[in-house]
Design a protein around this motif. Structure first.
Motif, mmCIF file in Angstrom:
data_model
loop_
_atom_site.group_PDB
_atom_site.id
_atom_site.type_symbol
_atom_site.label_atom_id
_atom_site.label_comp_id
_atom_site.label_asym_id
_atom_site.label_seq_id
_atom_site.Cartn_x
_atom_site.Cartn_y
_atom_site.Cartn_z
ATOM 1 N N ALA A 165 64.786 41.955 75.002
ATOM 2 C CA ALA A 165 63.421 41.673 74.234
ATOM 3 C C ALA A 165 63.440 42.342 72.851
ATOM 4 C CB ALA A 165 62.284 42.549 75.237
ATOM 5 N N TYR A 166 64.237 43.064 72.495
ATOM 6 C CA TYR A 166 64.356 43.652 71.091
ATOM 7 C C TYR A 166 65.511 43.064 70.337
ATOM 8 C CZ TYR A 166 61.650 46.848 73.639
ATOM 9 O OH TYR A 166 60.688 47.432 74.595
ATOM 10 N N VAL A 167 66.224 42.365 70.766
ATOM 11 C CA VAL A 167 67.574 41.842 69.963
ATOM 12 C C VAL A 167 67.263 40.994 68.828
ATOM 13 C CG1 VAL A 167 69.435 40.277 70.213
ATOM 14 C CG2 VAL A 167 69.101 41.860 72.011
ATOM 15 N N GLU A 168 66.174 40.018 69.006
ATOM 16 C CA GLU A 168 66.085 39.248 67.919
ATOM 17 C C GLU A 168 65.461 39.885 66.550
ATOM 18 O OE1 GLU A 168 67.196 35.980 67.257
ATOM 19 O OE2 GLU A 168 68.173 36.415 69.002
ATOM 20 N N GLU A 169 64.475 40.719 66.948
ATOM 21 C CA GLU A 169 63.754 41.613 65.792
ATOM 22 C C GLU A 169 64.726 42.534 65.042
ATOM 23 O OE1 GLU A 169 60.957 42.922 63.061
ATOM 24 O OE2 GLU A 169 61.135 41.149 64.628
ATOM 25 N N ILE A 170 65.661 43.038 66.046
ATOM 26 C CA ILE A 170 66.826 43.981 65.426
ATOM 27 C C ILE A 170 67.426 43.009 64.672
ATOM 28 C CG2 ILE A 170 68.536 45.388 65.940
ATOM 29 C CD1 ILE A 170 66.706 46.516 68.490
ATOM 30 N N ARG A 171 68.210 41.933 64.892
ATOM 31 C CA ARG A 171 68.926 41.302 64.149
ATOM 32 C C ARG A 171 68.235 40.751 62.756
ATOM 33 N NH1 ARG A 171 72.157 38.247 66.683
ATOM 34 N NH2 ARG A 171 70.946 37.787 68.688
ATOM 35 N N ARG A 172 66.669 40.584 62.908
ATOM 36 C CA ARG A 172 66.266 40.284 61.483
ATOM 37 C C ARG A 172 66.217 41.353 60.621
ATOM 38 N NH1 ARG A 172 63.022 36.895 65.000
ATOM 39 N NH2 ARG A 172 61.698 38.632 65.476
ATOM 40 N N ARG B 16 74.654 34.937 61.316
ATOM 41 C CA ARG B 16 75.768 35.732 61.213
ATOM 42 C C ARG B 16 76.185 36.694 62.103
ATOM 43 N NH1 ARG B 16 78.207 38.842 56.079
ATOM 44 N NH2 ARG B 16 80.231 39.450 57.223
ATOM 45 N N LEU B 17 75.170 37.103 62.732
ATOM 46 C CA LEU B 17 75.127 38.378 63.547
ATOM 47 C C LEU B 17 74.969 38.063 64.846
ATOM 48 C CD1 LEU B 17 72.468 40.362 61.474
ATOM 49 C CD2 LEU B 17 74.751 40.724 61.399
ATOM 50 N N ALA B 18 76.251 38.196 65.853
ATOM 51 C CA ALA B 18 76.092 38.092 67.005
ATOM 52 C C ALA B 18 75.895 39.499 67.594
ATOM 53 C CB ALA B 18 77.686 37.809 67.490
ATOM 54 N N ASP B 19 75.319 39.607 68.847
ATOM 55 C CA ASP B 19 74.810 40.663 69.698
ATOM 56 C C ASP B 19 75.876 41.821 69.438
ATOM 57 O OD1 ASP B 19 72.569 39.089 69.983
ATOM 58 O OD2 ASP B 19 72.461 39.369 72.160
ATOM 59 N N THR B 20 76.950 41.546 69.520
ATOM 60 C CA THR B 20 78.302 42.486 69.582
ATOM 61 C C THR B 20 78.807 42.532 68.421
ATOM 62 O OG1 THR B 20 79.552 40.835 70.873
ATOM 63 C CG2 THR B 20 78.192 42.421 72.279
ATOM 64 N N THR B 21 78.670 42.031 67.330
ATOM 65 C CA THR B 21 79.228 42.242 66.105
ATOM 66 C C THR B 21 79.227 43.726 65.639
ATOM 67 O OG1 THR B 21 79.070 39.970 65.364
ATOM 68 C CG2 THR B 21 79.667 41.399 63.580
ATOM 69 N N PRO B 22 80.201 44.449 65.464
ATOM 70 C CA PRO B 22 80.351 45.785 65.237
ATOM 71 C C PRO B 22 79.887 45.864 63.782
ATOM 72 C CG PRO B 22 82.536 45.079 65.956
ATOM 73 C CD PRO B 22 81.651 43.924 65.806
ATOM 74 N N PHE B 23 78.933 46.853 63.656
ATOM 75 C CA PHE B 23 78.226 47.069 62.278
ATOM 76 C C PHE B 23 79.437 47.427 61.425
ATOM 77 C CE2 PHE B 23 73.981 48.465 64.349
ATOM 78 C CZ PHE B 23 73.464 47.181 64.488
ATOM 79 N N ARG C 215 75.426 55.579 69.444
ATOM 80 C CA ARG C 215 75.441 54.312 70.023
ATOM 81 C C ARG C 215 74.854 53.123 69.363
ATOM 82 N NH1 ARG C 215 71.481 55.409 74.857
ATOM 83 N NH2 ARG C 215 72.090 53.274 75.281
ATOM 84 N N LEU C 216 74.522 53.280 68.235
ATOM 85 C CA LEU C 216 74.131 52.296 67.060
ATOM 86 C C LEU C 216 75.295 51.743 66.615
ATOM 87 C CD1 LEU C 216 70.925 53.823 65.682
ATOM 88 C CD2 LEU C 216 71.094 53.003 67.764
ATOM 89 N N VAL C 217 76.236 50.942 67.274
ATOM 90 C CA VAL C 217 77.383 50.193 66.634
ATOM 91 C C VAL C 217 77.366 48.820 66.685
ATOM 92 C CG1 VAL C 217 78.787 52.272 67.683
ATOM 93 C CG2 VAL C 217 78.454 50.144 69.049
ATOM 94 N N ASP C 218 76.256 48.221 67.223
ATOM 95 C CA ASP C 218 75.948 46.634 67.366
ATOM 96 C C ASP C 218 74.606 46.295 67.578
ATOM 97 O OD1 ASP C 218 75.983 46.719 69.952
ATOM 98 O OD2 ASP C 218 78.123 46.062 70.078
ATOM 99 N N ILE C 219 74.089 45.276 67.650
ATOM 100 C CA ILE C 219 72.708 44.940 67.889
ATOM 101 C C ILE C 219 72.230 45.368 69.422
ATOM 102 C CG2 ILE C 219 71.199 43.136 68.179
ATOM 103 C CD1 ILE C 219 72.690 41.574 65.526
ATOM 104 N N ARG C 220 73.289 45.083 70.154
ATOM 105 C CA ARG C 220 73.189 45.289 71.508
ATOM 106 C C ARG C 220 72.692 46.809 71.767
ATOM 107 N NH1 ARG C 220 70.677 42.318 75.193
ATOM 108 N NH2 ARG C 220 71.283 42.762 77.275
ATOM 109 N N GLY C 221 73.872 47.606 71.333
ATOM 110 C CA GLY C 221 73.497 49.108 71.418
ATOM 111 C C GLY C 221 72.262 49.510 70.736
ATOM 112 N N VAL C 222 71.666 48.991 69.556
ATOM 113 C CA VAL C 222 70.424 49.469 68.985
ATOM 114 C C VAL C 222 69.385 48.987 70.134
ATOM 115 C CG1 VAL C 222 68.928 49.033 67.290
ATOM 116 C CG2 VAL C 222 71.331 49.167 66.832
ATOM 117 N N ALA C 223 69.313 47.788 70.493
ATOM 118 C CA ALA C 223 68.344 47.223 71.726
ATOM 119 C C ALA C 223 68.370 48.177 72.815
ATOM 120 C CB ALA C 223 68.671 45.888 71.901
#
Length: 86
Positions: free
Chosen positions: A6-13, A25-32, A64-72
């Motif tokens: 539920a949080y992935v798209e807003e975090i991606r933005r 360009r940002l996949a959910d698992t693209t390492p920051f 844990r904030l290593v990619d979008i999924r981790g942040v979500a």
């Protein structure tokens, strides 16, 4: 627990805006790290997510904030922890 999806798209933005790159360009698992995100930028991301979702996240979660999924996942857990228990 709230669904992290539920949080992935807003975090991606948020990340795309901060790094000035297209969201697609940002996949959910693209390492920051692959995107050149610094630890300072991760702290700023955490602060922005806290404000956006009205939660407080322990700084120890920064690892844990290593990619979008981790942040979500971190945000979903923080939101769930704030909800009153029935």
């Amino acid at each position: 627990m709230t669904d992290p999806g539920a949080y992935v798209e807003e975090i991606r933005r948020i990340i795309a805006f901060a790094l000035e790159i297209p969201p697609e360009r940002l996949a959910d698992t693209t390492p920051f790290d692959d995107l050149g995100m610094t630890s300072r930028q991760r702290i700023q991301l955490l602060a922005r997510a806290e404000v956006t979702y009205g939660v407080s996240v322990d700084i120890d979660e920064l690892d844990r904030l290593v990619d979008i999924r981790g942040v979500a996942e971190v945000i979903a857990e923080a939101v769930a922890a704030q909800r009153p228990r029935a």
